[in-house]
Every structure is written in structure tokens, then in C-alpha cells.
Scaffold this active site. Structure first.
Site: not given
Ligand code: NAP
Ligand code: GFB
Length: 324
Positions: A16-18, A20, A146, A174, A176, A189
Site C-alpha cells: 500500500g506504499g502508493s 495516503l 470491511y 482513527t 486519517v 473519506h
Molecule cells: P489508500 O490511500 O486507498 O491506499 C491503499 C493502498 O493499497 C494503495 O497503495 C493501493 O495501491 C493498495 N492496494 C489496494 N488494493 C491492492 C491490491 N489488490 N494489491 C496491492 N495493493 C493494493 O488507503 P490509505 O488511507 O492509505 O489506507 C492505508 C491503510 O490504513 C489501510 O489498511 C486502511 O484500511 C487503513 N486505515 C485507513 C484509514 C483512513 O482514514 N484513510 C483509517 C484507518 C485505517 P494502488 O495505488 O495501486 O491502488
Molecule cells: O470518512 P467517512 O466517509 O467515513 O466519514 P467514517 C463519514 C462522515 O462524514 C458521515 C460525513 O458522518 C458523513 O455524513 N460527511 C459529510 C461525508 N460530507 C461527506 C462527504 O462528502 N463524504 C463523506 N465520505 N462523508 C471511516 C471508514 O468511516 O472510518 C474508513 O469509511 C476508515 O474506512 C475510517 O475506517 C476510520 O468516518 O464514517
């Protein structure tokens, strides 16, 4: 130790190096002195290896022979994509995680740090949530696919430790956000989606539409802060049990609060509409960072308003190449 009794070099593979978080860790490693002498860091995306495919997974591990893995790769998305694609989130993430963890075991990796998420905790719970509560009841229905896939990482880690003594652990971030986020307004998100919406509403002189009521509460962690913490977990955290990586409960804000920081950062003064026909998802999921504070009482998080401003500026400057 290798055959000459020298410590084997440390080779850290970041799946997942590419993404966020992957790009944030890359910045910390290469721009903030996060890489230690003699360490090799490899950042891969799905273009190098589709981790849904066990053969491609094995080929990547055989190519790099990692001693440590930071496993970030996952199908990831915001609330509304989860609600549309729970089955795909479940199947893809179960497959990716099993391929990576089993291959890491077969290749003898010393340590694996995987990622859970604060959205996987039980929906009916007491607050603040802590690491002991992961399996205490069903997750919020909006992202059950998920959530169950992520919960299985914790079960897998315990099984690899119990049967093989493997040091495989996980972090629980939480919400990100940061540069290189997914700014797509349908799948992204909340913060990244709202930043994109604000940019286009300002550019086009249109109304900024927020999904839901804006009353949900979240703890937002800046991707670079999380990257710094994950390097600490890789080097210093020796538990198999997961650890929540988040700002404190007192930093929790409403979506409305965060939106104000975004509109101020982008100098948007146009009309805002809350589309209350759209789901609010989880109203709150307040997580405790007390365990982290017991280890790192002095770690300083970037102030939310400052991190949001930096991210908004990054989006404006990189709009043409960003994931929108
Ligand atoms: P992201 O920006 O969507 O990046 C996902 C990464 O996973 C990309 O590098 C993508 O590669 C790679 N990937 C997806 N499917 C793949 C596959 N089939 N084979 C190989 N690589 C694959 O996600 P992120 O936000 O950085 O999340 C990173 C980790 O943090 C995840 O495990 C996520 O569940 C966790 N996390 C994220 C949040 C959040 O709010 N963002 C919160 C809590 C936990 P490509 O670029 O090639 O698609
Ligand atoms: O980040 P998000 O999509 O997911 O945030 P979760 C959803 C909250 O933001 C809801 C409000 O309360 C939505 O009503 N919101 C307002 C919006 N406007 C928007 C908008 O334009 N887009 C989106 N997406 N939301 C995440 C998981 O849950 O929690 C992730 O989806 C990750 O995978 C993260 O696990 C920690 O915060 O609800």
C-alpha cells in the site's frame, strides 16, 4: 544472523506504499531521517503486485526478501462506498490479508505491522472505546464487510503467534487525512471529499453540499503523524495486541467543525447545504489513546487546523495529479 554471524540487513516492505498512509511513511523515512543506517525500504503498489493474487504476492516477497513488513494495502473507502460495496470490501480485504500474512510467515519475516481501523469497533458500546473491545459485538452496519475483514487480522496475528511465535501486530488509526489522500467525492473519506467539494464550489461559484447533518463526531489524525507513530511501532512496540494510534478523546470534533476549518483554509464564503437525506453513518466512535500515551506520553500531534490547511494547500497545488 547471516552465515558470517552478521546481523541480517533490515529490509522493510511497505504494502500500500502508493496510498495516503504509504506516501506519508515514505516522507518520514526519506525526508525526516526516519530510515536508520543500513535499512532498505521498499514501497509497492498494486502495479508491482496485485496482492489479491497469491502468486504475485509470493513473487514480490521473493524479489525483496523483506525482514519486516508494514502492511497497508487494502480496499479502502469512505462511508458511502462502504454502504454500496460491503461484500467487495469483505472479500478483497480477507484475500489480501491472508496472502500477505501467510507469505510473510513462509518467508520468515521478523515482524509485520498491519492496519485495523477505529470504524471496526462494536456499534453498541461504551465510551471511550479501547483496544480490548474489538470483538465485543457487531460493527456499525454501514461498513460491516470491511470491519469483519479487519477484525480477522487481529485473529490471524494471534494465530501466527500462538502456532509459530510470529511477532505480527496491528495498529488501529482513527480517521486519517493528508496529502496523497483519495479526494474522490463519491468514494473518498469525509475530509478529502469535502476539500475537493469546497475547491470546486469556490471555482464554479456553486453551493457546497455536505452529506448528512454534519453532527457526527470524529477524531482526525494527520497522515504524517500516523506515519511517525507507525515507525515507532515497527521498531519499539513488541505486543501482539493492537494499539490505537489517535489524537485524544478531547480532540474529537464534529463534521461541521472540520468543515469550518476547510472552508476557512480555502477562503470559501459561498452557500453551504447539508443533505440530511444522506446517512450520517456512525454518529461517534470515540477512541481512547491512553495505551499510546503510556508508551509515548510526549508525542506531539500536528494541530488539526494546521494539518487541514496544509492538506488543502497540497490539493490546490497538485489538483491535476491528485486522486480526484
Ligand atoms: P489508500 O490511500 O486507498 O491506499 C491503499 C493502498 O493499497 C494503495 O497503495 C493501493 O495501491 C493498495 N492496494 C489496494 N488494493 C491492492 C491490491 N489488490 N494489491 C496491492 N495493493 C493494493 O488507503 P490509505 O488511507 O492509505 O489506507 C492505508 C491503510 O490504513 C489501510 O489498511 C486502511 O484500511 C487503513 N486505515 C485507513 C484509514 C483512513 O482514514 N484513510 C483509517 C484507518 C485505517 P494502488 O495505488 O495501486 O491502488
Ligand atoms: O470518512 P467517512 O466517509 O467515513 O466519514 P467514517 C463519514 C462522515 O462524514 C458521515 C460525513 O458522518 C458523513 O455524513 N460527511 C459529510 C461525508 N460530507 C461527506 C462527504 O462528502 N463524504 C463523506 N465520505 N462523508 C471511516 C471508514 O468511516 O472510518 C474508513 O469509511 C476508515 O474506512 C475510517 O475506517 C476510520 O468516518 O464514517
Amino acid at each position: 544472523m547471516d552465515s558470517r554471524g552478521h546481523a541480517a540487513p533490515t529490509r522493510v516492505l511497505v504494502t500500500g506504499g502508493s496510498g495516503l498512509l504509504g506516501k506519508a511513511i515514505e516522507h518520514v523515512v526519506h525526508e525526516e531521517g526516519g530510515r536508520l543506517e543500513g535499512e532498505e525500504w521498499i514501497f509497492i503498489s498494486s502495479k508491482e503486485a496485485n496482492l489479491l493474487d497469491i502468486e504475485q504476492t509470493r513473487a514480490a516477497f521473493e524479489k525483496y526478501h523483506p525482514t519486516h513488513i508494514i502492511h497497508l494495502a487494502a480496499k479502502v473507502g469512505g462511508l458511502y462506498q462502504h454502504m454500496r460495496e460491503n461484500l467487495q470490501f469483505l472479500r478483497d480485504n480477507l484475500k489480501i490479508n491472508d496472502n500477505v500474512l501467510q507469505t510473510a510467515h513462509e518467508m520468515g519475516a521478523t515482524k509485520v505491522v498491519s492496519c485495523l481501523s477505529s470504524c471496526i469497533f462494536p456499534d453498541k458500546t461504551t465510551y471511550p472505546i479501547d483496544e480490548t473491545m474489538i470483538h465485543n459485538g457487531p460493527p456499525h452496519d454501514s461498513n460491516f464487510g470491511y470491519s469483519y475483514a479487519k477484525r480477522m487480522i487481529d485473529v490471524q496475528n494471534r494465530a501466527y503467534f500462538g502456532q509459530h511465535g510470529r511477532c505480527y501486530t496491528a495498529v488501529i488509526p482513527t480517521n486519517v487525512f493528508g496529502p496523497y489522500d483519495n479526494f474522490n467525492i463519491d468514494n473518498g473519506h469525509v475530509l478529502s471529499a469535502l476539500m475537493h467539494k469546497t475547491l470546486t464550489a469556490k471555482r464554479d461559484g456553486t453551493t457546497l453540499t455536505v452529506c448528512g447533518s454534519g453532527t457526527s463526531q470524529r477524531q482526525f489524525i494527520y497522515s504524517l503523524d500516523l506515519g511517525r507513530l507507525i515507525l515507532w511501532v515497527l521498531r519499539e512496540y513488541s505486543e501482539i495486541d493492537p494499539i490505537i494510534l489517535s489524537v485524544g478523546e478531547e480532540e474529537e470534533v464534529t463534521i461541521k467543525d472540520a468543515l469550518e476549518m476547510i472552508t476557512q483554509s480555502m477562503d470559501f464564503k459561498g452557500p453551504i447545504r447539508f443533505d440530511t437525506a444522506m446517512s450520517d453513518g456512525q454518529l461517534k466512535k470515540t477512541a481512547s489513546n491512553a495505551k499510546l500515551r503510556r508508551y509515548l506520553p510526549d508525542f506531539t500531534f500536528t494541530p488539526l487546523r494546521e494539518a487541514i490547511k496544509t492538506t488543502c494547500d497540497w490539493l490546490v497545488a497538485n489538483y491535476d495529479s491528485a486522486r480526484t
